[in-house]
Design a protein around this motif. Structure first.
Motif, PDB file in Angstrom:
ATOM      1  N   TRP A   1     -75.217   9.642 -83.412  1.00 44.87           N
ATOM      2  CA  TRP A   1     -74.379   8.529 -83.859  1.00 44.87           C
ATOM      3  C   TRP A   1     -73.043   8.513 -83.134  1.00 44.87           C
ATOM      4  CZ3 TRP A   1     -75.468  10.109 -89.601  1.00 44.87           C
ATOM      5  CH2 TRP A   1     -76.782   9.734 -89.932  1.00 44.87           C
ATOM      6  N   LEU A   2     -72.474   9.680 -82.865  1.00 50.51           N
ATOM      7  CA  LEU A   2     -71.205   9.751 -82.124  1.00 50.51           C
ATOM      8  C   LEU A   2     -71.356   9.106 -80.752  1.00 50.51           C
ATOM      9  CD1 LEU A   2     -68.291  11.142 -81.799  1.00 50.51           C
ATOM     10  CD2 LEU A   2     -69.564  12.907 -80.552  1.00 50.51           C
ATOM     11  N   ILE A   3     -72.382   9.498 -80.021  1.00 50.64           N
ATOM     12  CA  ILE A   3     -72.580   8.955 -78.672  1.00 50.64           C
ATOM     13  C   ILE A   3     -72.898   7.470 -78.731  1.00 50.64           C
ATOM     14  CG2 ILE A   3     -73.996   9.124 -76.590  1.00 50.64           C
ATOM     15  CD1 ILE A   3     -74.317  12.115 -77.215  1.00 50.64           C
ATOM     16  N   GLU A   4     -73.658   7.043 -79.719  1.00 56.01           N
ATOM     17  CA  GLU A   4     -73.968   5.615 -79.866  1.00 56.01           C
ATOM     18  C   GLU A   4     -72.710   4.800 -80.142  1.00 56.01           C
ATOM     19  OE1 GLU A   4     -78.613   5.851 -81.426  1.00 56.01           O
ATOM     20  OE2 GLU A   4     -77.000   5.423 -82.869  1.00 56.01           O
ATOM     21  N   GLU A   5     -71.757   5.400 -80.871  1.00 57.57           N
ATOM     22  CA  GLU A   5     -70.484   4.709 -81.112  1.00 57.57           C
ATOM     23  C   GLU A   5     -69.748   4.484 -79.798  1.00 57.57           C
ATOM     24  OE1 GLU A   5     -68.438   3.814 -84.213  1.00 57.57           O
ATOM     25  OE2 GLU A   5     -70.564   3.369 -84.545  1.00 57.57           O
ATOM     26  N   GLN A   6     -69.736   5.477 -78.921  1.00 54.12           N
ATOM     27  CA  GLN A   6     -69.082   5.282 -77.633  1.00 54.12           C
ATOM     28  C   GLN A   6     -69.811   4.243 -76.802  1.00 54.12           C
ATOM     29  OE1 GLN A   6     -68.983   8.284 -74.227  1.00 54.12           O
ATOM     30  NE2 GLN A   6     -66.833   8.326 -74.872  1.00 54.12           N
TER      31      GLN A   6
ATOM     32  N   ASP B   1     -61.848   3.914 -80.374  1.00 57.74           N
ATOM     33  CA  ASP B   1     -61.429   5.292 -80.620  1.00 57.74           C
ATOM     34  C   ASP B   1     -62.132   6.289 -79.711  1.00 57.74           C
ATOM     35  OD1 ASP B   1     -59.652   4.555 -82.551  1.00 57.74           O
ATOM     36  OD2 ASP B   1     -60.923   5.105 -84.256  1.00 57.74           O
ATOM     37  N   LEU B   2     -63.221   5.865 -79.068  1.00 66.59           N
ATOM     38  CA  LEU B   2     -63.964   6.756 -78.176  1.00 66.59           C
ATOM     39  C   LEU B   2     -63.983   6.231 -76.739  1.00 66.59           C
ATOM     40  CD1 LEU B   2     -66.984   7.620 -80.510  1.00 66.59           C
ATOM     41  CD2 LEU B   2     -65.111   9.151 -79.856  1.00 66.59           C
ATOM     42  N   ASN B   3     -63.073   5.329 -76.421  1.00 64.90           N
ATOM     43  CA  ASN B   3     -63.071   4.739 -75.084  1.00 64.90           C
ATOM     44  C   ASN B   3     -62.728   5.772 -74.014  1.00 64.90           C
ATOM     45  OD1 ASN B   3     -63.041   2.657 -73.051  1.00 64.90           O
ATOM     46  ND2 ASN B   3     -60.806   2.822 -73.090  1.00 64.90           N
ATOM     47  N   TYR B   4     -63.513   5.789 -72.954  1.00 60.91           N
ATOM     48  CA  TYR B   4     -63.283   6.693 -71.821  1.00 60.91           C
ATOM     49  C   TYR B   4     -62.922   5.937 -70.547  1.00 60.91           C
ATOM     50  CZ  TYR B   4     -67.912   5.163 -70.321  1.00 60.91           C
ATOM     51  OH  TYR B   4     -68.972   4.386 -69.932  1.00 60.91           O
ATOM     52  N   ASP B   5     -63.001   4.615 -70.567  1.00 62.60           N
ATOM     53  CA  ASP B   5     -62.844   3.789 -69.371  1.00 62.60           C
ATOM     54  C   ASP B   5     -61.467   3.142 -69.364  1.00 62.60           C
ATOM     55  OD1 ASP B   5     -62.980   2.052 -67.255  1.00 62.60           O
ATOM     56  OD2 ASP B   5     -64.839   1.069 -67.894  1.00 62.60           O
ATOM     57  N   PRO B   6     -60.582   3.515 -68.443  1.00 62.79           N
ATOM     58  CA  PRO B   6     -59.228   2.937 -68.423  1.00 62.79           C
ATOM     59  C   PRO B   6     -59.221   1.431 -68.213  1.00 62.79           C
ATOM     60  CG  PRO B   6     -59.646   4.228 -66.440  1.00 62.79           C
ATOM     61  CD  PRO B   6     -60.775   4.495 -67.368  1.00 62.79           C
ATOM     62  N   GLN B   7     -60.287   0.881 -67.669  1.00 61.62           N
ATOM     63  CA  GLN B   7     -60.349  -0.569 -67.476  1.00 61.62           C
ATOM     64  C   GLN B   7     -60.623  -1.317 -68.777  1.00 61.62           C
ATOM     65  OE1 GLN B   7     -63.150  -1.435 -64.353  1.00 61.62           O
ATOM     66  NE2 GLN B   7     -61.934  -0.411 -62.779  1.00 61.62           N
ATOM     67  N   ARG B   8     -60.961  -0.572 -69.810  1.00 62.03           N
ATOM     68  CA  ARG B   8     -61.239  -1.199 -71.101  1.00 62.03           C
ATOM     69  C   ARG B   8     -60.156  -0.918 -72.138  1.00 62.03           C
ATOM     70  NH1 ARG B   8     -67.723   0.189 -71.867  1.00 62.03           N
ATOM     71  NH2 ARG B   8     -68.447  -0.889 -69.989  1.00 62.03           N
ATOM     72  N   GLY B   9     -59.077  -0.317 -71.718  1.00 62.98           N
ATOM     73  CA  GLY B   9     -57.998  -0.027 -72.651  1.00 62.98           C
ATOM     74  C   GLY B   9     -57.594   1.425 -72.609  1.00 62.98           C
ATOM     75  N   ALA B  10     -56.845   1.820 -73.639  1.00 62.96           N
ATOM     76  CA  ALA B  10     -56.353   3.206 -73.708  1.00 62.96           C
ATOM     77  C   ALA B  10     -57.519   4.184 -73.775  1.00 62.96           C
ATOM     78  CB  ALA B  10     -55.454   3.368 -74.928  1.00 62.96           C
TER      79      ALA B  10
ATOM     80  N   TYR C   1     -65.965  10.986 -71.488  1.00 66.36           N
ATOM     81  CA  TYR C   1     -67.330  10.448 -71.476  1.00 66.36           C
ATOM     82  C   TYR C   1     -68.234  11.415 -72.231  1.00 66.36           C
ATOM     83  CZ  TYR C   1     -71.922   9.205 -69.532  1.00 66.36           C
ATOM     84  OH  TYR C   1     -73.247   8.867 -69.374  1.00 66.36           O
ATOM     85  N   LEU C   2     -69.127  10.887 -73.077  1.00 66.05           N
ATOM     86  CA  LEU C   2     -69.989  11.704 -73.918  1.00 66.05           C
ATOM     87  C   LEU C   2     -71.453  11.481 -73.583  1.00 66.05           C
ATOM     88  CD1 LEU C   2     -68.328  10.899 -77.383  1.00 66.05           C
ATOM     89  CD2 LEU C   2     -67.727  12.766 -75.819  1.00 66.05           C
ATOM     90  N   MET C   3     -72.205  12.575 -73.572  1.00 68.06           N
ATOM     91  CA  MET C   3     -73.654  12.465 -73.478  1.00 68.06           C
ATOM     92  C   MET C   3     -74.293  13.754 -74.002  1.00 68.06           C
ATOM     93  SD  MET C   3     -74.713  12.869 -69.440  1.00 68.06           S
ATOM     94  CE  MET C   3     -76.466  12.734 -69.859  1.00 68.06           C
ATOM     95  N   TRP C   4     -75.585  13.655 -74.300  1.00 68.90           N
ATOM     96  CA  TRP C   4     -76.321  14.832 -74.737  1.00 68.90           C
ATOM     97  C   TRP C   4     -76.462  15.827 -73.584  1.00 68.90           C
ATOM     98  CZ3 TRP C   4     -78.395  16.493 -79.355  1.00 68.90           C
ATOM     99  CH2 TRP C   4     -78.443  15.570 -80.415  1.00 68.90           C
ATOM    100  N   ALA C   5     -76.325  17.101 -73.910  1.00 66.91           N
ATOM    101  CA  ALA C   5     -76.811  18.161 -73.030  1.00 66.91           C
ATOM    102  C   ALA C   5     -78.247  18.439 -73.460  1.00 66.91           C
ATOM    103  CB  ALA C   5     -75.929  19.397 -73.151  1.00 66.91           C
ATOM    104  N   ALA C   6     -78.720  19.651 -73.305  1.00 67.82           N
ATOM    105  CA  ALA C   6     -80.070  19.991 -73.751  1.00 67.82           C
ATOM    106  C   ALA C   6     -80.168  19.831 -75.267  1.00 67.82           C
ATOM    107  CB  ALA C   6     -80.404  21.420 -73.347  1.00 67.82           C
TER     108      ALA C   6
END
Length: 360
Positions: free
Chosen positions: A262-267, A273-282, A287-292
């Motif tokens: 659910w956390l990754i789906e929110e991003q 609150d989970l934005n990682y892209d400076p072109q989309r705001g603060a 960046y989030l993704m699953w490991a193994a």
């Protein structure tokens, strides 16, 4: 000496001889029963019984998750939206592009392709610390490893999710001390493996939603503590062999995977609150993704054949044994040496790290 005196002397010598023989026998017995020097205690393994919990998230897909008590939940599986185990195309592409931006940095966070370092840390509790330690040992013997990469085990025993929520928590200071010992500055940390949970059982989905909220705060904290951090790879718990009650029992251990999902789906959905892209705001998070994905339903093989046995845990049926640590470490190594979001910075890639040289 009279015959009587001689008799007493003989008796005395016999007594002394017997005493010496007894003492020698006692000394010999001590030598036989004493444990060898530096002998390590034998690992006590879990003997918990097997009860089926669920299909793993990776096998559940779009099917509904039915809890062990038979109650319907209304939630489906897959690591990513729509029951998929791969991120949507846009998120997948973003991960590849960000991975290529991870380059060696100096202590101030500026690119240094000759002497710079790529810091990768683990954040989590005791299971995380144990598994990352074994993973690090595997990595250090792998000739494919990027020579600029430095792995630091920041995970700490007993420090579950609630201990990482405050920026002033002592857990972060411990991480920074370990970074300093490894010759890294906070500005050189660019990658994190994050695996956390909350102890005990609980209702679903409430317990998983609490953990999801914790993880949201923690990945935001990572961005504050380590401004150059670009990627956080997450895993959920391995399987437990205790049920409903205990340190980290099933089905709550399995359900911790929903918190990560659910956390990754929110991003992916664009939550600010989970934005990682400076072109989309603060920028609020990496960046989030699953490991193994580490969970398997015990003796029931996953589609990839992976199983998790009682002997993969120590006697509390919660923490990994040596065999379990090695299983997790191998899954992590397989992931970081094959996923396109990891290989550009994890593996040796000299052309990527050489500065551009132009000629007149």
């Amino acid at each position: 000496m009279t015959s009587k005196g001689q008799f007493h002397a003989v008796i005395l010598w016999i007594a002394v001889g017997v005493l010496l023989l007894v003492q020698a026998g006692q000394a010999s017995a001590v030598k036989i029963t004493a444990p060898p020097l530096n002998r390590l205690p034998q690992e006590r393994l879990c003997t918990g019984s097997f009860l089926p919990v669920s299909l793993p998230l990776t096998d559940l897909g779009n099917h509904e998750y039915i809890r062990m008590d038979g109650n319907s939940t209304g939630f489906t599986g897959g690591l990513y939206p729509n029951g998929e185990n791969q991120p949507p195309a846009a998120h997948w592409l973003a991960g590849r592009l960000i991975a290529q931006q991870i380059v060696p940095l100096d202590s101030n966070g500026s690119p240094d392709f000759r002497n710079g370092k790529i810091g990768m840390i683990s954040v989590g509790m005791s299971n995380t610390a144990m598994e990352f330690s074994t993973f690090r040992s595997l990595v250090m013997t792998d000739s494919r490893l990027n020579p600029h990469l430095v792995l630091v085990n920041g995970a700490q025993a007993g420090q579950t999710a609630e201990y990482w929520l405050s920026l002033d928590s002592p857990t972060w200071e411990v991480v920074n001390q370990r970074l300093e010992s490894a010759g890294l500055s906070p500005q050189q940390v660019q990658v994190v493996w994050l695996k956390l949970t909350r102890t005990g059982g609980g209702n679903f989905p409430q317990k998983a939603q609490t953990l999801q909220a914790d993880l949201t705060t923690i990945v935001q904290n990572l961005k504050v503590k380590y401004p150059q951090v670009k990627m956080v790879f997450l895993s959920s718990r391995t399987r437990s062999y205790t049920y409903w009650n205990g340190l980290s029992p099933e089905p709550a251990a399995f359900e911790s995977g929903f918190a990560v999902k659910w956390l990754i789906e929110e991003q992916i959905s664009g939550t600010p609150d989970l934005n990682y892209d400076p072109q989309r705001g603060a920028v609020r998070a990496p960046y989030l993704m699953w490991a193994a994905y580490l969970w398997a339903d015990g003796i029931n093989p996953r589609e990839d054949g992976f199983i998790w046995l009682p002997e993969d845990l120590v006697s509390d049926c919660t923490h990994p044994s040596d065999a379990g640590r090695l299983k997790v470490a191998r899954l992590l190594l397989q992931f970081f040496t094959s996923d396109p979001a990891a290989t550009p910075w994890f593996l040796t890639s000299y052309p990527l790290f050489l500065p551009l040289v132009t000629h007149p």
